[in-house]
Write a protein that holds these residues in place. Structure first.
Motif, short mmCIF file in Angstrom:
data_model
loop_
_atom_site.label_atom_id
_atom_site.label_comp_id
_atom_site.label_asym_id
_atom_site.label_seq_id
_atom_site.Cartn_x
_atom_site.Cartn_y
_atom_site.Cartn_z
N TRP A 422 0.84 -1.20 0.00
CA TRP A 422 0.00 0.00 0.00
C TRP A 422 0.88 1.25 0.00
CZ3 TRP A 422 0.07 3.17 4.48
CH2 TRP A 422 0.69 2.61 5.61
N VAL A 423 0.25 2.34 -0.41
CA VAL A 423 0.96 3.61 -0.55
C VAL A 423 0.52 4.55 0.56
CG1 VAL A 423 1.41 5.58 -2.06
CG2 VAL A 423 1.05 3.31 -3.05
N PRO A 424 1.43 5.05 1.38
CA PRO A 424 1.05 5.97 2.46
C PRO A 424 0.48 7.27 1.88
CG PRO A 424 3.26 5.10 2.81
CD PRO A 424 2.87 4.72 1.42
N ASN A 425 -0.24 7.99 2.72
CA ASN A 425 -0.77 9.29 2.30
C ASN A 425 0.34 10.35 2.33
OD1 ASN A 425 -0.51 10.29 4.98
ND2 ASN A 425 -2.59 9.64 5.50
N TYR A 426 -0.04 11.56 2.05
CA TYR A 426 0.92 12.67 1.93
C TYR A 426 1.76 12.83 3.19
CZ TYR A 426 2.57 17.51 1.41
OH TYR A 426 3.34 18.64 1.34
N TYR A 427 1.15 12.51 4.35
CA TYR A 427 1.85 12.68 5.62
C TYR A 427 2.50 11.40 6.11
CZ TYR A 427 -0.95 16.92 5.59
OH TYR A 427 -1.53 18.12 5.25
N GLY A 428 2.45 10.35 5.29
CA GLY A 428 3.05 9.09 5.67
C GLY A 428 2.14 8.16 6.44
N GLY A 429 0.87 8.54 6.60
CA GLY A 429 -0.07 7.73 7.36
C GLY A 429 -0.85 6.76 6.49
N LYS A 430 -1.68 5.97 7.14
CA LYS A 430 -2.44 4.93 6.44
C LYS A 430 -3.84 5.38 6.04
CE LYS A 430 -4.10 2.74 10.71
NZ LYS A 430 -4.14 1.48 11.50
N GLU A 431 -4.29 6.55 6.51
CA GLU A 431 -5.62 7.01 6.18
C GLU A 431 -5.69 7.50 4.74
OE1 GLU A 431 -3.88 8.17 8.76
OE2 GLU A 431 -4.88 7.17 10.45
N ASN A 432 -6.79 7.21 4.07
CA ASN A 432 -7.02 7.74 2.73
C ASN A 432 -7.70 9.10 2.89
OD1 ASN A 432 -8.03 8.40 0.14
ND2 ASN A 432 -8.10 6.24 -0.44
N LEU A 433 -6.91 10.14 2.86
CA LEU A 433 -7.43 11.48 3.14
C LEU A 433 -8.44 11.93 2.10
CD1 LEU A 433 -4.05 13.17 4.18
CD2 LEU A 433 -5.75 12.05 5.63
N GLU A 434 -8.26 11.48 0.83
CA GLU A 434 -9.20 11.86 -0.22
C GLU A 434 -10.56 11.20 0.01
OE1 GLU A 434 -6.30 10.32 -0.90
OE2 GLU A 434 -5.01 11.95 -1.60
N ALA A 435 -10.55 9.94 0.42
CA ALA A 435 -11.82 9.24 0.69
C ALA A 435 -12.52 9.85 1.89
CB ALA A 435 -11.56 7.75 0.93
N SER A 437 -12.29 12.93 2.90
CA SER A 437 -12.84 14.21 2.44
C SER A 437 -14.10 14.00 1.62
CB SER A 437 -11.79 14.95 1.60
OG SER A 437 -12.31 16.14 1.06
N PHE A 438 -14.10 12.98 0.75
CA PHE A 438 -15.28 12.68 -0.05
C PHE A 438 -16.48 12.32 0.82
CE2 PHE A 438 -17.56 8.81 -1.42
CZ PHE A 438 -18.44 9.40 -2.31
N LEU A 439 -16.28 11.47 1.81
CA LEU A 439 -17.38 11.07 2.69
C LEU A 439 -17.93 12.26 3.45
CD1 LEU A 439 -15.95 7.67 4.01
CD2 LEU A 439 -17.92 7.98 2.49
N ARG A 440 -17.04 13.10 3.95
CA ARG A 440 -17.50 14.29 4.67
C ARG A 440 -18.30 15.21 3.75
NH1 ARG A 440 -11.76 15.40 7.89
NH2 ARG A 440 -12.24 14.06 9.71
N TYR A 441 -17.79 15.43 2.57
CA TYR A 441 -18.48 16.30 1.61
C TYR A 441 -19.86 15.73 1.27
CZ TYR A 441 -19.79 18.23 -2.92
OH TYR A 441 -20.49 18.79 -3.95
N ALA A 472 -16.79 18.81 13.49
CA ALA A 472 -16.22 18.29 14.73
C ALA A 472 -15.20 17.20 14.42
CB ALA A 472 -17.33 17.75 15.64
N ASN A 473 -14.67 17.22 13.20
CA ASN A 473 -13.66 16.27 12.74
C ASN A 473 -14.21 14.85 12.59
OD1 ASN A 473 -11.00 16.07 11.78
ND2 ASN A 473 -10.31 15.10 13.68
N GLY A 474 -15.53 14.74 12.38
CA GLY A 474 -16.13 13.44 12.16
C GLY A 474 -16.35 13.18 10.68
N LEU A 475 -16.89 12.00 10.37
CA LEU A 475 -17.19 11.65 8.98
C LEU A 475 -18.56 12.14 8.54
CD1 LEU A 475 -15.76 8.02 8.62
CD2 LEU A 475 -14.70 10.18 7.98
N GLY A 476 -19.43 12.46 9.49
CA GLY A 476 -20.71 13.05 9.13
C GLY A 476 -21.85 12.06 8.92
N PHE A 477 -21.64 10.77 9.22
CA PHE A 477 -22.74 9.81 9.13
C PHE A 477 -23.74 10.06 10.27
CE2 PHE A 477 -19.44 7.63 6.73
CZ PHE A 477 -20.16 7.07 5.68
#
Length: 727
Positions: A422-435, A437-441, A472-477
């Motif tokens: 797998w490919v780390p994110n921009y900050y080297g972490g495992k979270e998919n920041l784009e996904a 952001s998409f879910l929040r939007y 509040a830094n949640g995903l918004g579900f």
């Protein structure tokens, strides 16, 4: 200035390799006058006709025997409306020229589509029947920025990619064309010459209707009308309302007995909806109904994201099914799959020769578990495609909520991958920041634009704030499936009753985190397949104990904080695992009244009791709505807790998970008064042993469990009882 085409240009356009057909075809102003060019393979003669007067003006010269025609219009300097009078081998036809029409997309649409914030991209992309310049036809638009050429092909042009190449809007990579005379109900695809020069036939990503497998064409279908949102439907989704969800796979709920064929949307409306109403469920959740090529995916590998599957009927008939549910007071939730898509050649994969919808790197873009492709959530147009689809189902079909599948696979780059895969994110972490952001939007957009609609996350990790708002830094579900509770409690129920005292915490652990999210308690389709056994067959013991265990478990579940979800067949204790390719075992309910009838009646009564008793639902997500009364009786495997509504009304649930009846079992309570036994899973009505409390118990001023008052109850074997405090 228009330059008369040379032989190379004519060869390119006839071969289907000319990328800018509007610069050549149609009518243009030149120094010599108005020039008209048309590509009409197999035509005999072609005349230019003035649309206003219907008079022939000039015959076009056949510059190439393969069907390229052109002419200079004498004594005309200004462009005008015209038609083409074409003689074919066996008939004559007056045609509107697609290449006389201007651009279709408005500037604001181009901006919003490129930015990824167009609320309704489905109103601009795809195929839309309509009228342009007083001419009936269909407007086509498709995003393929790296293609060399895109043509509309269909039964209206012999599936010939030479005939109708599209205009490229270079500012956004969208190809567009208005085809006069094309009508709803006709089949079409896009013929794409990709960036490598290969010819591909692709279904329309925005098609509102599609052929069912093995056929793969799109159907021209009008965009469904907007469905009015109602306060009643909005209110039914609220946190303080009873929500009991019946999860259904439409293809296997019930089938025709003579040929094992599916019921239609209309038949399902006539049979499924009344059944759900009678059983007391408040919501139906449908496994994905998007068009999909593989039956065995159960719909979870969709390709026609905007098209209800033709397996059960037309989009209009599906919309009528949803309307029938609303008429019965039932809300409809759709399983929605924005996490991945199959790699079938007619679909989104390598759409224009590049990884357009998916990540290019297989370490990001390929699902190893499912052999599918992962959407590139960082691309604005892809985010728009998916978020617009979510809103489409709410606005155009009246869907009340979306259950988002496999959220964990979206938000973690290392999901089901070993180190180095797998490919780390921009900050080297495992979270998919784009996904993320998409879910929040998407969640934020739906909440703003369609009040009362909800999204539910199938999220299998402890990712924090799934049901917190994005600010509040949640995903918004709105809700999250409580898969931990489901696994723990089913693991407990699988234990032989003599061993349950060693696993007591499996039934209590869920309350330690019950208020971290807005939870739904799910007994879903995933729990009754792939060798896991049916819910009934997970229960230990002989037949009597299996059914008694199941009834006791359902009683515990319906009283526990959290909304409810039960997969079809589990409500009457189907014994075998679910098979997507056949009907549920309705024959178990035929003949004499038996154990299966008892479980079915219990689930019906649990649902109606649940709806009628506010303590069971009103304060699901507030600590003040729940109190343990007996939490540590490991040896007897007894649990007791109280539920409270906002008015202080109290309901006590007591469960005994051993086959030993507990006589004169004393439980401390908070207040004096009488408690009516309103439900007992051991009742003879449910085919239990009919032990109980003769209707009611009275609190006495006897200390127990640290309280000044207590009740002495008879707790039946393998049973749950509900006691309602009388006011």
């Amino acid at each position: 200035m228009f330059v008369l085409p040379n032989r190379d240009v004519i060869n390119q356009i006839i071969a289907g390799h000319y990328a800018d057909p509007f610069s050549l075809l149609g009518m243009h102003v030149t120094e010599s006058g108005l020039q008209i060019c048309a590509l009409l393979p197999d035509a005999g003669t072609v005349w230019l006709v003035d649309s206003k007067t219907s008079k022939r003006l000039v015959q076009l010269n056949c510059d190439d025997s393969r069907g390229f025609f052109s002419a200079i219009v004498p004594r005309r300097k200004n462009l005008f409306r015209y038609q083409l009078d074409v003689s074919w081998r066996d008939h004559q036809q007056i045609l509107e020229d697609p290449y006389r029409f201007g651009t279709l997309l408005q500037e604001i649409d181009s901006w919003l589509l490129a930015e990824g914030t167009h609320l309704r991209p489905y109103e601009r992309l795809g195929a839309h029947p309509g009228v342009l310049d007083n001419v009936e036809g269909v407007s086509f638009a498709v995003w393929a920025p790296n293609a060399q050429r895109v043509s509309v092909v269909g039964e209206f042009n012999f599936w010939d990619g030479r005939r109708h190449p599209m205009r490229l809007r270079r500012e956004n990579g969208i190809w567009e064309l208005f085809l006069p005379g094309v009508k709803a109900g006709q089949l079409y695809k896009y013929e794409i010459i990709d960036c490598y020069g290969n010819i591909q036939l692709k279904a329309d990503p925005y098609a509102f209707e599609a052929q069912m497998r093995p056929d793969t064409a799109s159907l021209i279908t009008p965009l469904p009308e907007v469905v009015k949102n109602t306060p009643e439907r909005q209110r039914a989704n609220d946190f303080d309302r009873p929500i009991s969800i019946y999860e259904v796979h439409l293809g296997s709920w019930r089938r025709h007995t003579d040929n094992n064929f599916w019921l239609s949307y209309q038949e399902l409306a006539e049979q499924l909806i009344p059944y759900v109403k009678e059983m007391g469920f408040t919501h139906i959740e449908l496994l994905p109904i998007n068009e999909h090529p593989f039956d065995g995916s159960w719909g979870y590998q969709p390709l026609g994201l905007y098209a209800p599957t033709r397996r059960f009927g037309t989009p209009a008939e599906f919309k009528a099914f949803v309307a029938a549910a609303h008429e019965a007071g039932i809300n409809v939730i759709l399983d929605w799959v924005p996490g991945h898509f199959p790699s079938d050649a007619h679909g989104l994969a390598n759409f224009d020769g590049t990884a357009l919808y998916e990540y290019a790197d297989p370490r990001e873009g390929f699902h190893q578990d499912w052999n599918t492709l992962i959407y590139n959530y960082g691309r604005h147009e892809v985010r728009n495609y998916l978020a617009g689809n979510a809103f489409y189902w709410l606005e155009r079909f009246g869907i009340d909520g979306l259950r988002v599948d496999a959220v964990a696979s979206m938000i973690y780059r290392d999901y089901s991958r070993a180190e180095g895969e797998w490919v780390p994110n921009y900050y080297g972490g495992k979270e998919n920041l784009e996904a993320i952001s998409f879910l929040r939007y998407t969640n934020q957009t739906l909440g703003k634009e369609w009040p009362g609609a909800v999204t539910l996350a199938e999220e299998s990790t402890d990712y924090p704030g799934v049901t917190l708002p994005p600010e509040a830094n949640g995903l918004g579900f709105h809700y999250k499936w409580n898969l931990g509770w489901m696994h723990d409690t089913l693991d407990y129920m699988k234990c032989d009753p003599v061993h349950r005292k060693y696993h007591h915490n499996l039934m209590t652990f869920g309350m330690l985190y019950a208020y971290t999210e807005n939870f739904v308690l799910p007994i879903s389709h995933d729990e009754v397949v792939h060798g896991k056994c049916s819910v009934l067959d997970r229960m230990p013991g002989d037949a009597w104990q299996k059914f008694a265990n199941l009834r006791a478990y359902y009683g515990f579940m319906w009283a526990h904080p959290g909304k409810k979800l039960l997969f079809m067949g589990s409500e009457f204790a189907q014994g075998r695992e679910w098979n997507f390719d056949s009907s549920l075992d309705w024959h178990l309910l035929e003949g004499a009244d038996g154990w299966h009838h008892g479980v079915q009646r219990l689930v019906r009564d649990l649902n109606h009791c649940y709806q009628n008793q506010a303590p069971l639902y009103e304060r699901d997500y507030q600590p003040g709505g729940f109190e343990w009364l007996v939490v540590d009786d490991h040896d007897n495997s007894v649990f007791a807790f109280a539920r409270y509504d906002s008015q202080g009304n109290e309901l006590i649930a007591i469960s005994n998970f051993t086959p030993v009846p507990r006589h004169h079992y004393r439980i401390g309570v908070s207040r004096h008064g009488e408690y009516q036994e309103i439900l007992n899973t051991d009742s003879h009505h449910y085919h239990g042993s009919n032990s109980g409390n003769q209707g009611r118990v009275i609190a006495e001023p006897i200390n127990s469990h640290g309280r000044e008052h207590s009740i002495s109850v008879m707790v039946p074997p393998l049973a749950t009882v509900y006691l309602l405090r009388e006011v």
